[in-house]
Design an enzyme around this catalytic site. Structure first.
Site, short mmCIF file in Angstrom:
data_model
loop_
_atom_site.label_atom_id
_atom_site.label_comp_id
_atom_site.label_asym_id
_atom_site.label_seq_id
_atom_site.Cartn_x
_atom_site.Cartn_y
_atom_site.Cartn_z
N LYS A 1 -12.48 -3.85 -4.53
CA LYS A 1 -13.78 -3.93 -3.83
C LYS A 1 -14.91 -3.32 -4.65
O LYS A 1 -15.54 -2.35 -4.25
CB LYS A 1 -13.72 -3.27 -2.45
CG LYS A 1 -12.72 -3.89 -1.51
CD LYS A 1 -12.84 -3.30 -0.12
CE LYS A 1 -11.73 -3.72 0.79
NZ LYS A 1 -10.43 -3.06 0.48
N ASP B 1 0.80 -1.22 0.00
CA ASP B 1 0.00 0.00 0.00
C ASP B 1 0.84 1.29 0.00
O ASP B 1 0.53 2.24 0.72
CB ASP B 1 -0.97 -0.01 1.21
CG ASP B 1 -2.02 -1.10 1.08
OD1 ASP B 1 -2.25 -1.56 -0.05
OD2 ASP B 1 -2.60 -1.49 2.11
N ASP C 1 -20.91 -2.02 -7.23
CA ASP C 1 -21.98 -1.33 -7.95
C ASP C 1 -22.79 -2.35 -8.75
O ASP C 1 -22.53 -3.56 -8.69
CB ASP C 1 -21.36 -0.26 -8.87
CG ASP C 1 -22.26 0.94 -9.03
OD1 ASP C 1 -23.48 0.75 -9.17
OD2 ASP C 1 -21.74 2.09 -9.01
N LYS D 1 -0.90 -7.74 -3.15
CA LYS D 1 -2.20 -7.06 -3.23
C LYS D 1 -1.95 -5.57 -3.48
O LYS D 1 -1.08 -4.97 -2.86
CB LYS D 1 -2.97 -7.26 -1.93
CG LYS D 1 -4.36 -6.66 -1.95
CD LYS D 1 -5.15 -7.02 -0.71
CE LYS D 1 -4.90 -6.08 0.45
NZ LYS D 1 -5.29 -4.69 0.21
N GLN E 1 -8.69 -3.23 12.92
CA GLN E 1 -8.47 -4.12 14.07
C GLN E 1 -7.54 -5.24 13.64
O GLN E 1 -7.81 -5.90 12.63
CB GLN E 1 -9.79 -4.73 14.53
CG GLN E 1 -10.84 -3.70 14.89
CD GLN E 1 -12.16 -4.35 15.28
OE1 GLN E 1 -12.62 -4.19 16.40
NE2 GLN E 1 -12.76 -5.08 14.37
N TYR E 2 -6.51 -5.46 14.42
CA TYR E 2 -5.53 -6.48 14.04
C TYR E 2 -5.65 -7.73 14.90
O TYR E 2 -5.82 -7.65 16.11
CB TYR E 2 -4.11 -5.93 14.19
CG TYR E 2 -3.77 -4.88 13.16
CD1 TYR E 2 -3.58 -5.22 11.83
CD2 TYR E 2 -3.65 -3.54 13.53
CE1 TYR E 2 -3.27 -4.26 10.88
CE2 TYR E 2 -3.34 -2.57 12.58
CZ TYR E 2 -3.15 -2.94 11.26
OH TYR E 2 -2.86 -1.99 10.32
N GLY F 1 -0.30 -5.54 5.50
CA GLY F 1 0.12 -4.29 4.90
C GLY F 1 1.20 -3.65 5.72
O GLY F 1 2.38 -4.02 5.64
#
Ligand code: 5BU
Length: 479
Positions: free
Chosen positions: A314, A259, A317, A281, A431-432, A450
């Site tokens: 994600k 990221d 629609d 990712k 939350q991890y 990430g």
């Protein structure tokens, strides 16, 4: 009343309240059946409910000693309550909704580790619903040696549960049920034969029955304790097959979430940690200088280090819009991402739209069934409906983004984000949980990490720690 005539009387009463119906019905497993047993209606007939509870209690006398009972939600829940109150035996409630991590217990009631609990169910077909409850009770340290059921459909449930160490005791079998109804003129000879033929031809231990997903999957070892390699051999989708093979080969169930917001930072990170991961990712829309060159270089690295590319877009629609978002725009995701994901808020159309683009290109999709963020609304019925959409589109949907294992079918892959070596939160609701919690406790297949890696001073060393923690948790689960 004699036992036999008492059962006969009970069967006729169940028929009268339409707890059993004949015609053409689609079972939970997806199979078309001439007989359907649905005891949900019993809550409207308290006397009959007590009668059913009594026969189940008598049947429970064949079970080994137990200290509590637990009904499989929802139909068997009120039945178990009556059994509990009438016989002064403690009851436990199994929650159905997916775990909202850290806030909800899935088993309510008082119990001690090692307590033996009897499972109560209304009808057993493949045995998967009973087994799901058994698994959960086991997770909480309870033992299940026996289960009681009102109707055993004689389609392999008893045998399957036996293999998993649970003895199933039934009050009525399907053969008994239709024999009584035929004898009393409630069904004709043709329906009687149709049902018996259906039962004989649709056993869940018969490998010719087509795969339908969930715990009902017959020809496969339903438990996740299969190795990634074994599961790869069962996959029809080439992406899930390849992914599971890579996981086994590289001994890695780690996906790195790259990221960063600059293409060069991403490429540098990916080249550093590529050998340790099975997936990279991306979030294409956070990259300031996204370009075809970036995509090309990322694909080169994917070849060099043998990983798959997952664009965490994600989609959420209507089918027609996601089709264009996937295929076109500046990102042209379908050209380079092996895997994408979608929210199911719009309904199954989102998958249909994506499949029109990705299906022909041998791509795959994951459904966001649960999220790691605090207060996520993706739980309970939403999560369950998402699992159904996945089952109906198993040619293209290869699994879930989730926090817990959601189904037994070994071809579906569960991927969990919100993972760090130390559990905790960030300042924006993330939350991890730890790799071990994700893979060993929650039985997910793959961890998505990430900032645990990207923000580390030594991303390579850190990626190795995550790779090892994730894979060790998987090996521990296998063991
Ligand atoms: P982190 O830095 O390990 O917190 O990043 C997690 C990544 O996974 C990040 O890219 C999120 O967008 C992504 N994610 C998530 O964290 N939680 C979810 O439920 C889903 C995706 Br779906």
């Amino acid at each position: 009343m004699q036992v036999e005539s008492r059962l006969e009387d009970l069967i006729l009463k169940l028929f009268d309240i339409e707890g059993v119906k004949f015609g053409d019905f689609k079972l939970k497993s997806g199979i078309q059946s001439p007989a359907y047993f649905d005891l949900r209606v019993i809550v409207s007939y308290p006397k009959l409910m007590r009668e059913v509870s009594q026969v189940l209690w008598e049947t429970a006398k064949n079970a080994q000693k137990f200290v509590s009972i637990c009904g499989v939600p929802y139909t068997a829940l009120p039945i178990a309550s009556v059994m509990s109150v009438d016989n002064d035996v403690p009851m436990l409630i199994r929650r159905r909704e997916a775990k909202d991590y850290g806030t909800k217990k899935m088993i309510e009631g008082k119990y001690e580790k090692g307590d033996v609990c009897l499972v109560v169910e209304d009808v057993v077909t493949s045995g998967s619903s009973v087994y799901e409850t058994v698994e959960l009770l086991n997770e909480y340290g309870l033992q299940v040696k026996d289960a009681v059921v009102l109707l055993e459909r004689e389609q392999g449930g008893t045998e399957r549960l036996k293999r998993d160490g649970v003895n199933l005791h039934s009050v009525i079998t399907m053969t008994q049920l239709v024999s009584v109804l035929k004898k009393n003129g409630k069904i004709d000879e043709t329906m009687y034969s149709r049902v018996l033929k259906f039962v004989a031809g649709n056993r869940f231990d018969n490998p010719t029955i087509p795969s339908v997903g969930s715990g009902d999957t017959p020809a496969k070892k339903a438990k996740s304790e299969m190795t990634y390699k074994e599961r790869a051999n069962l996959c029809k989708n080439s992406v899930s097959k390849q992914l599971l093979e890579i996981m086994e080969q590289k001994q890695s169930n780690l996906a790195v979430s790259a990221d960063h917001t600059s293409a060069s930072d991403i490429l540098q990170l990916v080249d550093q940690v590529g050998s340790k991961v099975c997936i990279v990712k991306t979030h294409a829309d956070i990259i300031d200088d996204f370009s075809d060159t970036f995509v090309h270089k990322l694909q080169e690295l994917a070849k060099k280090h043998n990983f798959l590319i997952f664009e965490d877009r994600k989609f959420g629609d209507i089918g027609n819009t996601v089709l264009h978002q996937y295929k076109g725009g500046i990102h042209k995701i379908a050209d380079w991402a092996d895997i994408v994901n979608a929210h199911t808020v719009p309904g199954a159309g989102v998958v249909t739209g994506l499949k029109q683009v990705g299906g022909d290109k041998n791509k795959a999709c994951l459904l966001v069934a649960e999220m790691s963020s605090s207060g996520s609304l993706a739980k309970g019925d939403y999560t369950r409906a998402t699992v159904e959409i996945a089952k109906e589109n198993s040619d293209f949907v290869i699994g879930f983004i989730c926090q817990n294992k959601l189904m037994d079918d070994p071809v579906f892959i569960h991927m969990t984000p919100g993972v760090k070596l130390k559990s905790g939160t960030d300042s924006l609701g993330q939350q991890y949980i730890t790799p071990k919690d994700a893979v060993f406790v929650n039985k997910s297949d793959l961890i998505i990490v990430g900032r645990g890696i990207t923000a580390a001073s030594d991303p390579v060393a850190e990626a190795e720690l995550y790779r090892k923690a994730g894979y060790d948790a998987y090996l521990e689960r296998l063991a």
